[in-house]
Design an enzyme around this catalytic site. Structure first.
Site, short mmCIF file in Angstrom:
data_model
loop_
_atom_site.label_atom_id
_atom_site.label_comp_id
_atom_site.label_asym_id
_atom_site.label_seq_id
_atom_site.Cartn_x
_atom_site.Cartn_y
_atom_site.Cartn_z
N GLU A 116 -24.56 47.66 -19.54
CA GLU A 116 -24.35 48.90 -20.13
C GLU A 116 -23.90 48.62 -21.62
OE1 GLU A 116 -25.04 50.28 -17.67
OE2 GLU A 116 -24.63 49.15 -16.00
N HIS A 133 -3.15 57.05 -17.66
CA HIS A 133 -3.13 57.72 -16.48
C HIS A 133 -2.17 56.86 -15.69
CE1 HIS A 133 -7.00 60.29 -16.40
NE2 HIS A 133 -6.17 60.79 -16.77
N TYR A 134 -1.27 57.32 -14.97
CA TYR A 134 -0.50 56.59 -13.78
C TYR A 134 -0.36 57.62 -12.57
CZ TYR A 134 2.23 53.19 -11.90
OH TYR A 134 3.05 52.20 -11.19
N PRO A 173 -3.64 54.88 -12.68
CA PRO A 173 -4.84 55.02 -13.17
C PRO A 173 -6.01 54.69 -12.02
CG PRO A 173 -4.01 52.72 -13.71
CD PRO A 173 -2.96 53.52 -12.90
N TYR A 210 -8.20 52.46 -12.21
CA TYR A 210 -8.46 51.08 -11.97
C TYR A 210 -7.52 50.31 -12.77
CZ TYR A 210 -11.42 52.27 -16.28
OH TYR A 210 -11.58 52.82 -17.42
N TYR A 211 -7.23 49.15 -12.47
CA TYR A 211 -6.11 48.35 -12.98
C TYR A 211 -6.35 47.27 -14.29
CZ TYR A 211 -3.70 50.59 -9.13
OH TYR A 211 -3.15 51.39 -8.29
N HIS A 212 -6.92 48.22 -15.26
CA HIS A 212 -7.04 47.55 -16.53
C HIS A 212 -6.84 48.29 -17.48
CE1 HIS A 212 -9.00 44.68 -19.13
NE2 HIS A 212 -9.29 45.75 -20.19
N HIS A 233 -6.33 50.88 -20.25
CA HIS A 233 -7.29 51.68 -20.96
C HIS A 233 -6.60 52.97 -21.39
CE1 HIS A 233 -8.05 52.79 -16.68
NE2 HIS A 233 -8.34 53.95 -17.19
N HIS A 251 -7.29 56.99 -22.81
CA HIS A 251 -8.02 58.33 -23.12
C HIS A 251 -7.87 58.82 -24.32
CE1 HIS A 251 -9.11 58.61 -18.39
NE2 HIS A 251 -8.01 57.90 -18.26
#
Length: 320
Positions: free
Chosen positions: A152, A239-240, A242, A244-246, A248, A250
């Site tokens: 990607e 976010h919490y 999130p 996915y757990y890496h 990042h 926004h």
């Protein structure tokens, strides 16, 4: 009554457009200024909900007049399309998740919502092991492939050279729900290169300089890619829980209306995290794992089914 209705309906085609006053809801609602019978008039256009007819919904994908690919990240694909109701412009934003999992089906299904309280002990004993299981199940391979430039690459808007500075390397991607055109609805994702931070729970006082530096770099990168956007037109949050757990971040335009993704109990401002860390007692290892967090969960989510619902049942049975 019928005559009154007819007179009211006759007003709409008599509207003479003069100028666009405003658009909101990412362009789904427009306020137009004009006249009716030479008198000033306002016309508010808003897209109606999609019909729920199975025949209609089943026919949409096959009957699109045009489809323009906006990009893809692993199993996520998004497009602008013309439904055939208009000539010359796209009137539908389409997202495809393929192949999707049962977890995706649950996420996008209508479900009840619960407001949960995650104490430091619940995080340590239940949520952290849940996060680890998700990571060990290979749920982050798609993110690692993008960060490493394996997949990607064309969808990356900005990146630092991979591996040159592992602690401060990062890349910018367009959020799945942004059309890549409407700057007032700008929504980017900043993925950090380092892998030791899973969520905001891993942030500690020693990370304050890193967070401040990353904030500055994200804002600088976003305004370089989109020069029409100024730094004070951006807000940053995490976010919490999130998706996915890496770790990042926004990066969104301040004019983007606050929907579910920015709701209280979901979005936590980066500046708020910094302020909380700065005023936290303790040494460099004091951090967000010692804070009680409250947020919303769908009743079909694994975190509710595997963690919080059993905790609720055990608490209820223990109090009897």
């Amino acid at each position: 009554m019928a005559e009154g209705n007819a007179n009211a309906e006759a007003l709409v085609p008599k509207f003479k457009f003069e100028r666009l006053l405003n658009q909101d809801q990412a362009g789904r609602r427009s306020a137009l200024a004009g006249t009716i019978d030479n008198q000033p008039a306002l016309l508010i256009l808003e897209r109606a909900p999609f019909p729920t007819s199975a025949d209609y919904l089943g026919s949409v994908p096959a009957n699109l007049r045009t489809i323009q690919n906006l990009g893809a990240n692993d199993i996520y694909h998004w497009y602008m399309a013309n439904s055939g109701n208009h000539d010359g412009f796209a009137d539908l934003k389409i997202n495809i998740i393929w192949p999707c999992t049962e977890k995706h089906i649950k996420k996008y299904s209508k479900q009840g919502v619960r407001f949960v309280t995650e104490t430091p002990s619940i995080y340590r004993d239940h949520v952290r092991p849940y996060m680890q299981a998700q990571r060990e199940a290979g749920r982050l391979n798609w993110a690692y492939n993008i960060i490493e430039g394996v997949k990607e690459a064309d969808d990356v808007l900005y990146r630092t050279p991979y591996g040159a500075d592992p602690d401060e390397g990062f890349l910018l991607l367009p959020d799945l729900n942004w059309d890549r055109r409407t700057l007032d609805a700008l929504h980017l994702l900043g993925l950090v290169e380092r892998r030791d931070i899973w969520s905001l729970r891993d942030l500690r006082k020693r990370h304050i300089p890193w967070l401040r530096h990353m904030k500055a770099k994200f804002v600088d990168a976003a305004t370089r890619v989109y020069p029409a956007v100024e730094p004070d037109q951006l807000k940053l949050y995490v976010h919490y829980q999130p998706t996915y757990y890496h770790f990042h971040i926004h990066i969104v335009h301040v004019a983007l209306e606050a929907g579910v993704t920015q709701a209280t109990g979901k979005a936590v401002g980066l500046d708020s995290i910094l302020a909380q860390l700065e005023t936290m007692e303790g040494g460099d290892e004091a951090g967000m794992d010692a804070v009680t967090l409250c947020y919303m969960l769908g009743e079909a989510s694994d975190l509710w089914l595997d963690v919080f619902e059993p905790l609720k049942r055990s608490t209820a049975s223990g109090s009897q």
